[in-house]
Scaffold this active site. Sequence first.
Site, short mmCIF file in Angstrom:
data_model
loop_
_atom_site.label_atom_id
_atom_site.label_comp_id
_atom_site.label_asym_id
_atom_site.label_seq_id
_atom_site.Cartn_x
_atom_site.Cartn_y
_atom_site.Cartn_z
N LYS A 1 0.76 -1.07 15.09
CA LYS A 1 2.17 -1.21 15.49
C LYS A 1 2.48 -2.51 16.22
O LYS A 1 3.65 -2.86 16.42
CB LYS A 1 2.58 -0.03 16.40
CG LYS A 1 2.69 1.28 15.65
CD LYS A 1 3.94 1.32 14.79
CE LYS A 1 3.92 2.40 13.74
NZ LYS A 1 3.82 1.92 12.36
N HIS B 1 0.84 -1.21 0.00
CA HIS B 1 0.00 0.00 0.00
C HIS B 1 0.87 1.25 0.00
O HIS B 1 1.88 1.31 0.71
CB HIS B 1 -0.92 0.01 1.22
CG HIS B 1 -2.09 -0.90 1.07
ND1 HIS B 1 -3.32 -0.63 1.59
CD2 HIS B 1 -2.22 -2.08 0.42
CE1 HIS B 1 -4.16 -1.61 1.29
NE2 HIS B 1 -3.50 -2.51 0.59
N TYR C 1 -9.59 5.07 7.46
CA TYR C 1 -9.78 5.32 8.89
C TYR C 1 -10.84 6.42 9.01
O TYR C 1 -10.61 7.54 8.56
CB TYR C 1 -8.48 5.82 9.53
CG TYR C 1 -7.38 4.78 9.65
CD1 TYR C 1 -6.57 4.46 8.58
CD2 TYR C 1 -7.14 4.14 10.87
CE1 TYR C 1 -5.55 3.52 8.70
CE2 TYR C 1 -6.12 3.20 11.00
CZ TYR C 1 -5.33 2.90 9.91
OH TYR C 1 -4.33 1.97 10.04
N PRO D 1 -4.77 -0.99 18.50
CA PRO D 1 -4.49 -1.37 17.11
C PRO D 1 -4.55 -0.23 16.09
O PRO D 1 -4.19 -0.43 14.94
CB PRO D 1 -5.56 -2.43 16.80
CG PRO D 1 -6.66 -2.14 17.76
CD PRO D 1 -6.04 -1.56 18.98
N TYR E 1 3.80 5.85 10.50
CA TYR E 1 2.95 4.77 10.00
C TYR E 1 3.77 3.73 9.23
O TYR E 1 3.59 2.53 9.42
CB TYR E 1 1.85 5.37 9.11
CG TYR E 1 0.70 4.42 8.84
CD1 TYR E 1 -0.40 4.36 9.71
CD2 TYR E 1 0.70 3.58 7.74
CE1 TYR E 1 -1.46 3.51 9.47
CE2 TYR E 1 -0.36 2.72 7.49
CZ TYR E 1 -1.44 2.69 8.36
OH TYR E 1 -2.47 1.83 8.13
C1 PHB Z 1 -5.77 -4.86 9.88
O1 PHB Z 1 -5.65 -5.03 8.65
O2 PHB Z 1 -6.21 -5.74 10.63
C2 PHB Z 1 -5.39 -3.55 10.46
C3 PHB Z 1 -4.84 -2.58 9.65
C4 PHB Z 1 -4.53 -1.34 10.17
C5 PHB Z 1 -4.78 -1.08 11.51
C6 PHB Z 1 -5.32 -2.03 12.32
C7 PHB Z 1 -5.64 -3.29 11.81
O3 PHB Z 1 -4.51 0.16 11.99
#
Ligand code: PHB
Length: 392
Positions: A297, A72, A203, A293, A385
């Site tokens: 990280k 990504h 997000y 989450p 990130y």
């Molecule tokens: C996930 O793909 O499970 C995932 C991705 C990004 C995050 C949290 C979980 O910030």
Amino acid sequence: MRTQVGIIGAGPSGLLLSHLLHLAGIDSVVIENRSRRYVEERVRAGLLEQGSVDTLAEAGVADRLRREGLAHHGIELRYDGTGHRIPLTELTGRTVTIYGQQEVVKDLIAARLAAGTVRGNPPVIFDAADVAVHDVTSGSPRVTFTRDGVAQSLDCDFIGGCDGFHGICRPAIPDLAVFERVYPFAWLGILSRSRPVSEELIYARHRDGFALATMRSNSISRLYLQCAPDEDPALWPDARIWDELHRRLGCGSELEEGEIFQKGVTPMRSFVCETMRHGRLFLAGDAAHIVPPTGAKGMNLAIADIRVLARGLERFYRRQDTGLLDRYAEICLRRIWKGQRFSWWMTSMLHRFDGADPFEHRVQVAELDYVCTSTAAMTTLAENYVGLPFEV
Ligand code: PHB
Ligand code: APR
């Protein structure tokens, strides 16, 4: 039984430690209290920083990750009904990769088992009960456990405490220095057989709570909704989940409603145990720290700990040099606290806090607005990130 390094826990931390040690010619045995099937099927997060991918590739365990992982180059932040792209690669030159944690675990287990028995010891022992560590401040610590009702003992030079947040290694250490924050919410996560809503992660901040749209492949979506910390997933029939996702993500028909085949609640906690070493016992990964989450990280911090620990043990066995082992906690904690700060910041910026007043609400939106319009602020988000540089 005797080995050089006894490792408790067959999660990403314990398995990667065992594999890196094997590559350095150091013997280890991993002792896991669950079955192989259980650890290979446990659904967790799934985003790897580029440094984590590179670490797995250098260790020769990234063939499938390279084939099936989704690279990504950006993420989207959505608030007040509008999406804003953060161009991660443009800002940092780096990418992140979507690849489920249990896939990393499967690849590492396959690599460990392929190495076969060493000096009569299996590389991984699953289904071990009553696992305990002993004499960790002496020169010859020991792990005891039972397998098929038979008591066993493993003598070693060092113990890797890689047994996660609920393991037995951290409680075996006296006078722990612990820092903690528990959030007043959790995430309800689902896996659905449906095309991801977008090629990149979304997000979303919404007045009803946070939502995240991520994926596992081009036909499997992973979706999360902020919920109560003690939420009962049974109160979330599929129709309610889809309704809520549509509303919070602000999506129309592009959010495909597939068959939901996994549902679970993830509590949100920030936790650091700064006592990462006691004598010859070293804590790594979730045994020493937990992040919410939101910043993705968890697995990445675990991998970073293991890089330091594996190198430290290698230097010890090669040249009797304990320098890196002595600095293990100090080096790891610098990264862990930056990961904590980032995860806490992302969590605070994107979630609904019950009881927040209109002032706090406006500050939250202003923060998002700033991040999405200032190149400096966007770069700050992006470089955290994709992952800060490794020290070791
Ligand atoms: C996930 O793909 O499970 C995932 C991705 C990004 C995050 C949290 C979980 O910030
Ligand atoms: N004896 C042996 N094994 C144990 C014991 C015990 N008493 N207690 C727990 N374990 C095992 C668990 O079953 C699990 O397989 O230790 C392993 C710990 O693995 P993880 O919890 O995955 O922790 P870690 O390897 O540090 O990986 C960190 O996991 O939770 C995520 O977000 C986190 O992605 C991060 C990653």
